[in-house]
Scaffold this active site. Structure first.
Site, short mmCIF file in Angstrom:
data_model
loop_
_atom_site.label_atom_id
_atom_site.label_comp_id
_atom_site.label_asym_id
_atom_site.label_seq_id
_atom_site.Cartn_x
_atom_site.Cartn_y
_atom_site.Cartn_z
N ASN A 106 9.75 5.59 59.15
CA ASN A 106 9.20 6.85 59.65
C ASN A 106 8.51 6.53 60.97
O ASN A 106 7.43 5.97 61.00
CB ASN A 106 8.19 7.38 58.62
CG ASN A 106 7.45 8.62 59.11
OD1 ASN A 106 7.83 9.21 60.14
ND2 ASN A 106 6.41 9.01 58.38
N TRP A 107 9.24 6.88 62.05
CA TRP A 107 8.71 6.49 63.37
C TRP A 107 7.50 7.32 63.78
O TRP A 107 6.83 7.03 64.73
CB TRP A 107 9.81 6.63 64.43
CG TRP A 107 10.92 5.61 64.28
CD1 TRP A 107 11.03 4.64 63.34
CD2 TRP A 107 12.07 5.48 65.13
NE1 TRP A 107 12.16 3.91 63.52
CE2 TRP A 107 12.84 4.39 64.63
CE3 TRP A 107 12.56 6.15 66.26
CZ2 TRP A 107 14.04 3.98 65.21
CZ3 TRP A 107 13.74 5.74 66.85
CH2 TRP A 107 14.48 4.66 66.32
N LYS A 108 7.28 8.41 63.11
CA LYS A 108 6.19 9.35 63.43
C LYS A 108 6.32 9.78 64.90
O LYS A 108 7.44 9.90 65.41
CB LYS A 108 4.83 8.71 63.10
CG LYS A 108 4.77 8.26 61.64
CD LYS A 108 3.38 7.93 61.17
CE LYS A 108 3.44 7.48 59.71
NZ LYS A 108 2.16 7.13 59.16
N SER B 123 1.12 1.12 54.35
CA SER B 123 0.86 -0.26 54.76
C SER B 123 1.82 -1.27 54.11
O SER B 123 1.43 -2.38 53.78
CB SER B 123 -0.59 -0.65 54.46
OG SER B 123 -1.46 0.19 55.18
N GLU C 35 0.33 13.59 56.49
CA GLU C 35 -0.19 13.97 57.80
C GLU C 35 0.12 15.43 58.11
O GLU C 35 -0.68 16.14 58.71
CB GLU C 35 0.39 13.03 58.88
CG GLU C 35 -0.26 11.64 58.81
CD GLU C 35 0.64 10.50 59.27
OE1 GLU C 35 1.68 10.76 59.90
OE2 GLU C 35 0.28 9.33 58.99
N GLU D 100 2.99 8.06 48.46
CA GLU D 100 2.20 7.44 49.52
C GLU D 100 0.73 7.75 49.29
O GLU D 100 0.26 8.85 49.64
CB GLU D 100 2.63 8.00 50.88
CG GLU D 100 4.07 7.72 51.20
CD GLU D 100 4.36 7.82 52.70
OE1 GLU D 100 4.87 6.86 53.26
OE2 GLU D 100 4.01 8.86 53.29
N HIS E 14 4.89 15.11 54.10
CA HIS E 14 4.09 13.93 54.47
C HIS E 14 2.61 14.32 54.54
O HIS E 14 2.27 15.43 54.98
CB HIS E 14 4.57 13.38 55.81
CG HIS E 14 4.02 12.02 56.09
ND1 HIS E 14 2.73 11.82 56.53
CD2 HIS E 14 4.58 10.78 55.96
CE1 HIS E 14 2.52 10.52 56.66
NE2 HIS E 14 3.63 9.86 56.32
N GLY F 116 -1.34 3.67 57.05
CA GLY F 116 -1.82 3.22 58.36
C GLY F 116 -3.17 2.54 58.33
O GLY F 116 -3.78 2.29 59.36
P1 PGA Z 1 2.33 3.06 57.22
O1 PGA Z 1 2.80 4.58 57.05
O2 PGA Z 1 3.46 2.20 56.68
O3 PGA Z 1 2.07 2.84 58.65
O4 PGA Z 1 1.10 2.90 56.36
C1 PGA Z 1 3.62 5.01 56.01
C2 PGA Z 1 3.95 6.46 56.16
O5 PGA Z 1 3.13 7.24 56.64
O6 PGA Z 1 5.05 6.87 55.79
#
Ligand code: PGA
Length: 647
Positions: free
Chosen positions: A404-406, A609, A493, A563, A491, A569
């Site tokens: 997931n490049w965000k 992470s 976020e 998640e 997600h 993150g």
């Molecule tokens: P991360 O993010 O691996 O940087 O913790 C995972 C995600 O948000 O899918």
């Protein structure tokens, strides 16, 4: 074993553990065989420390039984590796008490034999002390690295051995008190020619005096020991160290035996250490007609562990010993003479029979339990192998690593990363499905780069409306038209920053599925929810509110990604166990709603992470089918490292 140092520690711990176990079992057993002997020893200790008068009469025997049982059970625990920490600490405590005690005895010499091994092995006080120093050192080693003790019984079944040890030791102690010691280690055992042994000892002063205290003193004729013992034929010797304390419950049997002995002309004598007054009292109370002679009380307690107890001698040889609880029923005019009775034939020394019986009751059940346990463990392993084989055969679910490049990387950087990944995976084929979820603007350009490769392509969102005047939005059908096959929805976020509710997500999921996209649906709790222990409730709610209206067929196009928000993150990963617990819960929840097969075929990814260093452990869990990777998917080597965790 990892290193030579660890191997040496393992060896030291297990040698010490065996030494302690065998010593404790041996010393416990010989005392359990003869609790009365240990009782007398404890009375000596109590007298030495002026405690005797403070103790109720039953205490020394109760203590003797309890301590012997403790020793035996601790020995068995150490031998099998049962409750290793607790057992080794108790053994150390035991040694910390007895070692100074034996030093005191060795220095003062007040008690002649410590009684550690009953009458089976008699050590000098200093030998006993040094033996205890060695055992104390062994106990310290065992406590130091108790966990290195190899188990000989599974944790699940260890209670069976421990319980048997308790039951066996209690039964042995009670049997030996009620009857007589199963093995007689004393010099007055069945089979010994008492007359001959005493005569030999008298004639050879160089022999260790064993029978020095044994004598038959009569009031009128003085010491008649040899004269009486050497008479030919059968004779009865009733032993009653203290008539005041003697059990009078079998008086009728005793009197009958006396009458029977008189009828057949067998001499009958009662040996006691009690005074004449006590003898008269006993006679008047019980109607006893037999004559009395005098011997030392300690010696009489050694002859037979029963007060009173009966000996039958044939010439000078002891052929039978009966405790008060188990006297024979010999009756005048009814019982034939001893010469015709089988019982009167000289018996073998009780070592063999008693020892064999003990071994049978002692070792056999332990061995049977241990063997059954090993079989149980093997069976369990077979079942679990069978299950996991079956599972892998049955299971259709895919192993997936999705990036997931965000909102990272320019178009050029994104295309470069996609190309790099393509060539890396072309050289080293992955063992799982690989997906990259890029920003919208990359999709159309990256699609041709990854087309025809193992890499799947996905978006990170889509609109909750099919099409129309929604400025800035991108619909599911538009995503599909770029060549992408996946879309991430839900997600954390987007839930947090763009207020995507369960209802909105439900719409998005349906639109994505209708347009032929596969959905990677994210769920997970925030830190406060985990700290409040509400993670299962939260995740279940997210599943229910957005997915439960799907059909099983629609669900087959969904991949879940658990998640935990507190791990995204942050560098804080959930432990593999935490991940597995939640994944298993999710699968169970989905099984309850969609059926076992749908849940079994559902891929559930972990995200938060995830790195090359922890991916392998997390992916090794049975309900974890891969990962949704954020930060680490932006560097080709890291992403590849995670993909390789499936190898
Ligand atoms: P991360 O993010 O691996 O940087 O913790 C995972 C995600 O948000 O899918």
């Amino acid at each position: 074993m990892k290193s030579p140092k660890l191997w040496l520690s393992w060896l030291a711990v297990n040698v010490c553990r065996l030494l302690l176990a065998l010593t404790f079992i041996f010393s416990g057993t010989v005392k359990l065989i003869d609790p009365r002997g240990f009782e007398y020893k404890l009375e000596d200790y109590a007298t030495e420390f002026s405690l005797r008068s403070l103790m109720p009469l039953f205490v020394p025997l109760a203590l003797a039984v309890a301590l012997s049982m403790l020793e035996f059970v601790l020995g068995v625990n150490l031998l099998f590796g049962i409750r290793r920490r607790l057992s080794s600490w108790l053994v150390l405590l035991f040694m910390l008490v007895v070692t100074p005690l034996t030093l005191y005895i060795a220095v003062t010499g007040t008690i002649v034999d410590c009684g550690c091994f009953g009458d089976a092995v008699v050590l000098t006080n200093w030998q006993t002390f040094w033996k205890n120093v060695v055992l104390l050192a062994a106990a310290i080693v065992v406590v130091w690295r108790g966990r290195l003790m190899t188990r000989f019984i599974s944790e699940h079944n260890q209670w069976t051995i421990a319980s048997y040890a308790v039951v066996f030791s209690l039964a042995l102690a009670l049997y030996s008190v009620w009857r007589l010691p199963v093995i007689d280690f004393r010099p007055y055992h069945v089979g010994v020619d008492l007359a001959q042994a005493i005569e030999d000892e008298w004639n050879s002063p160089e022999l260790e005096p064993v029978y020095a205290d044994f004598s038959i003193d009569t009031e009128d004729r003085g010491d008649i020991t040899l004269e009486w013992l050497s008479q030919a034929g059968y004779k009865f010797l009733l032993i009653a160290p203290q008539l005041e304390e003697a059990d009078d419950s079998a008086i009728d049997d005793l009197n009958n035996i006396y009458d029977y002995s008189q009828q057949h002309g067998y001499p009958f004598l009662c040996l006691t250490a009690s005074s004449e007054e006590a003898q008269e009292l006993w006679t008047s109370m019980t109607g006893a007609e037999y004559p009395f002679a005098f011997t030392d009380a300690v010696c009489l307690k050694t002859v037979i562990r029963s007060n009173p107890g009966l000996l039958l001698l044939s010439d000078g040889v002891i052929v039978r010993k009966w405790p008060n609880s188990h006297l024979p029923h010999y009756e005048e005019d009814v019982t034939p003479p001893l010469e015709e009775l089988n019982v009167a034939q000289p018996a073998e020394r009780s070592y063999t029979k008693g020892g064999l019986r003990l071994l049978l009751w002692f070792c056999l059940p332990f061995l049977v339990i241990a063997a059954l346990d090993r079989m149980w463990v093997a069976l369990k392993m077979c079942i679990s192998n069978y299950k996991s084989n079956n599972k892998t055969k049955r299971t259709m679910r895919k192993k997936i690593v999705a990036g997931n490049w965000k909102m990272n990387l320019s178009l050029q950087e994104g295309m470069a990363l996609a190309s790099e990944l393509k060539s890396v995976l072309a050289q080293d084929k992955p063992n799982c499905d690989v997906v990259i979820c890029t920003p919208f603007v990359h999709l159309a350009a990256v699609a041709p780069v990854v087309e025809g490769t193992v890499i799947g392509l996905g978006a990170q969102n889509c609109a909750d409306k099919p099409k129309g005047a929604y400025t800035g939005e991108v619909s599911a059908s538009q995503v599909k038209s770029t060549g992408a096959q996946y879309v991430i929805l839900g997600h954390s976020e987007r839930r947090a920053y763009y207020h995507e509710t369960a209802a909105i997500l439900k719409e998005k999921v349906l639109l994505a599925l209708d347009n032929g996209l596969k959905v990677i649906f994210c769920i997970g709790e925030v830190l406060e929810e985990r700290e409040a222990g509400k993670q299962n409730e939260v995740v279940e709610g997210q599943l229910k509110d957005s997915l439960f209206d799907l059909t099983a067929e629609q669900l087959s196009h969904v991949v879940l990604a658990y998640e935990p928000v507190w791990a995204i993150g942050t560098g804080k990963t959930a432990t593999a166990e935490q991940a597995e617990d939640m994944h298993a819960f999710i699968r169970k929840t989905m099984a309850e709603h969609f059926g076992a097969e749908a849940a079994e075929n559902l891929s559930i990814l972990y995200g938060g992470s995830c790195k090359p260093s922890n991916a392998k452990e997390i992916f090794s869990k049975p309900d974890v089918d891969g990962g949704l990777i954020g930060g680490a998917s932006l560097v080709c080597a890291d992403f590849k490292g995670i993909i390789d965790a499936w190898k």
